[in-house]
Write an enzyme that holds these catalytic residues in place. Structure first.
Site, PDB file in Angstrom:
ATOM      1  CB  VAL A 111      -0.931   0.017   1.231  1.00  0.00           C
ATOM      2  CG1 VAL A 111      -1.784   1.286   1.242  1.00  0.00           C
ATOM      3  CG2 VAL A 111      -1.800  -1.231   1.269  1.00  0.00           C
ATOM      4  N   GLY A 121      -5.943  12.507   1.302  1.00  0.00           N
ATOM      5  CA  GLY A 121      -7.060  11.556   1.387  1.00  0.00           C
ATOM      6  C   GLY A 121      -6.970  10.417   0.388  1.00  0.00           C
ATOM      7  CG  LEU A 122      -4.965  10.912  -3.310  1.00  0.00           C
ATOM      8  CD1 LEU A 122      -3.897  11.074  -4.382  1.00  0.00           C
ATOM      9  CD2 LEU A 122      -6.336  10.852  -3.962  1.00  0.00           C
ATOM     10  CG  ASP A 147       5.723  -0.695   7.510  1.00  0.00           C
ATOM     11  OD1 ASP A 147       5.872  -1.926   7.635  1.00  0.00           O
ATOM     12  OD2 ASP A 147       6.089  -0.061   6.501  1.00  0.00           O
ATOM     13  CE1 TYR A 154      -3.280   0.038   5.547  1.00  0.00           C
ATOM     14  CE2 TYR A 154      -1.402  -0.121   7.013  1.00  0.00           C
ATOM     15  CZ  TYR A 154      -1.916  -0.070   5.736  1.00  0.00           C
ATOM     16  OH  TYR A 154      -1.080  -0.140   4.656  1.00  0.00           O
TER      17      TYR A 154
HETATM   18  C1  LIG Z   1       0.375   5.348   4.646  1.00  0.00           C
HETATM   19  C2  LIG Z   1      -0.062   6.065   3.371  1.00  0.00           C
HETATM   20  C3  LIG Z   1      -0.500   5.023   2.351  1.00  0.00           C
HETATM   21  C4  LIG Z   1      -1.221   7.003   3.704  1.00  0.00           C
HETATM   22  O1  LIG Z   1      -1.623   7.631   2.508  1.00  0.00           O
HETATM   23  P1  LIG Z   1      -2.113   9.175   2.503  1.00  0.00           P
HETATM   24  O2  LIG Z   1      -2.677   9.448   1.177  1.00  0.00           O
HETATM   25  O3  LIG Z   1      -0.999  10.037   2.967  1.00  0.00           O
HETATM   26  O4  LIG Z   1      -3.232   9.128   3.630  1.00  0.00           O
HETATM   27  P2  LIG Z   1      -4.593   9.980   3.640  1.00  0.00           P
HETATM   28  O5  LIG Z   1      -4.285  11.380   3.210  1.00  0.00           O
HETATM   29  O6  LIG Z   1      -5.641   9.233   2.915  1.00  0.00           O
HETATM   30  O7  LIG Z   1      -4.896   9.975   5.186  1.00  0.00           O
HETATM   31  C5  LIG Z   1      -6.045   9.365   5.694  1.00  0.00           C
HETATM   32  C6  LIG Z   1      -6.040   9.514   7.184  1.00  0.00           C
HETATM   33  O8  LIG Z   1      -4.949   8.760   7.736  1.00  0.00           O
HETATM   34  C7  LIG Z   1      -4.087   9.623   8.470  1.00  0.00           C
HETATM   35  N1  LIG Z   1      -2.734   9.210   8.162  1.00  0.00           N
HETATM   36  C8  LIG Z   1      -2.091   9.308   6.999  1.00  0.00           C
HETATM   37  N2  LIG Z   1      -0.851   8.803   7.094  1.00  0.00           N
HETATM   38  C9  LIG Z   1      -0.741   8.374   8.377  1.00  0.00           C
HETATM   39  C10 LIG Z   1       0.299   7.768   9.107  1.00  0.00           C
HETATM   40  N3  LIG Z   1       1.474   7.497   8.572  1.00  0.00           N
HETATM   41  N4  LIG Z   1       0.048   7.465  10.398  1.00  0.00           N
HETATM   42  C11 LIG Z   1      -1.120   7.749  10.959  1.00  0.00           C
HETATM   43  N5  LIG Z   1      -2.156   8.322  10.326  1.00  0.00           N
HETATM   44  C12 LIG Z   1      -1.949   8.630   9.054  1.00  0.00           C
HETATM   45  C13 LIG Z   1      -4.361  11.021   7.973  1.00  0.00           C
HETATM   46  O9  LIG Z   1      -4.078  11.979   8.952  1.00  0.00           O
HETATM   47  C14 LIG Z   1      -5.825  10.946   7.638  1.00  0.00           C
HETATM   48  O10 LIG Z   1      -6.609  11.149   8.788  1.00  0.00           O
HETATM   49  P3  LIG Z   1      -7.981  11.981   8.722  1.00  0.00           P
HETATM   50  O11 LIG Z   1      -8.882  11.224   7.770  1.00  0.00           O
HETATM   51  O12 LIG Z   1      -8.462  11.952  10.129  1.00  0.00           O
HETATM   52  O13 LIG Z   1      -7.596  13.321   8.213  1.00  0.00           O
HETATM   53  C15 LIG Z   1       1.084   6.927   2.794  1.00  0.00           C
HETATM   54  O14 LIG Z   1       1.510   7.835   3.784  1.00  0.00           O
HETATM   55  C16 LIG Z   1       2.289   6.141   2.301  1.00  0.00           C
HETATM   56  O15 LIG Z   1       2.322   5.702   1.155  1.00  0.00           O
HETATM   57  N6  LIG Z   1       3.289   5.969   3.163  1.00  0.00           N
HETATM   58  C17 LIG Z   1       4.534   5.307   2.764  1.00  0.00           C
HETATM   59  C18 LIG Z   1       4.336   3.834   2.505  1.00  0.00           C
HETATM   60  C19 LIG Z   1       3.756   3.111   3.701  1.00  0.00           C
HETATM   61  O16 LIG Z   1       4.191   3.304   4.829  1.00  0.00           O
HETATM   62  N7  LIG Z   1       2.761   2.250   3.406  1.00  0.00           N
HETATM   63  C20 LIG Z   1       2.128   1.438   4.398  1.00  0.00           C
HETATM   64  C21 LIG Z   1       2.908   0.156   4.571  1.00  0.00           C
HETATM   65  S1  LIG Z   1       2.136  -0.919   5.776  1.00  0.00           S
END
Ligand SMILES: CC(C)(COP(=O)(O)OP(=O)(O)OC[C@H]1O[C@@H](n2cnc3c(N)ncnc32)[C@H](O)[C@@H]1OP(=O)(O)O)[C@@H](O)C(=O)NCCC(=O)NCCS
Length: 174
Positions: A111, A121-122, A147, A154
């Site tokens: 992911v 929000g993506l 992670d 999640y």
């Molecule tokens: C984790 C990841 C997929 C989130 O994607 P994103 O587009 O930044 O997340 P969103 O903008 O949709 O955020 C959705 C919600 O999750 C929260 N959120 C986003 N990243 C977060 C994080 N690392 N930890 C905790 N909360 C997080 C946001 O604050 C948001 O909360 P809200 O709805 O209350 O405002 C992205 O940060 C990423 O690709 N990270 C690097 C790869 C990774 O770690 N993948 C997961 C491996 S298990």
């Protein structure tokens, strides 16, 4: 829409190994430069593995053998991707995939949202689309390995860490 016409016959068709192809507009926003950005979710497997690895590289993940990445895409039950559409071009900005027994269980892997597109929000949209696709196939048990820094992300999507004390266990070669 140019890129949709690249694989016209494949859209809506079934895959021998998993869910067929679908695509839809899931997000629109105005970029800092005033440009209107449109993001599409797709279940195509026609993904450039080099673009995928560049996306994974952008978030600091370890490099993987391209041959194995290609195989993982081919044998995943569901491949979900987010694309920024810009005129005649499209750019891969998000990705997730799921493996499955096609009946009860599916596990999500890889992911990722490109750093330039995070916090909009993506990630949430991508995960909800993945869950929707799996539920459409009547998969009831969806698991993933989070992670430590993304557990809250999640949880907000309805995932429970260690339900009833169940622990994920790993075996690695020495
Ligand atoms: C984790 C990841 C997929 C989130 O994607 P994103 O587009 O930044 O997340 P969103 O903008 O949709 O955020 C959705 C919600 O999750 C929260 N959120 C986003 N990243 C977060 C994080 N690392 N930890 C905790 N909360 C997080 C946001 O604050 C948001 O909360 P809200 O709805 O209350 O405002 C992205 O940060 C990423 O690709 N990270 C690097 C790869 C990774 O770690 N993948 C997961 C491996 S298990």
């Amino acid at each position: 829409m140019f890129w949709k016409s690249l694989f016209p016959g494949a859209l809506g068709s079934d895959s021998p190994t998993g869910i067929g192809e679908r695509e839809l507009l899931v997000n629109e926003f105005i970029a800092a430069n005033g440009e209107r950005v449109q993001i599409y979710f797709s279940t195509t497997r026609e993904i450039d593995v080099y673009a995928l690895e560049a996306l994974c590289d952008a978030v600091g993940w370890a490099k993987r053998p391209i041959r194995k990445v290609r195989k993982a895409l081919e044998f995943s039950f569901l491949v979900g991707s987010l694309w920024q559409e810009r005129g005649q071009n499209r750019r891969l900005v998000g990705f997730a995939r799921a493996t499955s027994d096609h009946a009860f269980n599916a596990t999500l892997w890889d992911v990722v949202i490109h750093p330039e597109f995070q916090g909009k929000g993506l990630g949430k949209t991508l995960m909800r689309q993945m869950i929707r696709e799996l539920r459409r196939e009547e998969i009831s048990n969806i698991t993933l390995f989070a992670d430590p820094h993304v557990v809250t992300f999640y949880e907000e999507l309805g995932f429970h860490p260690d339900p009833e004390g169940i622990k994920g266990m790993f075996w690695y070669p020495n």
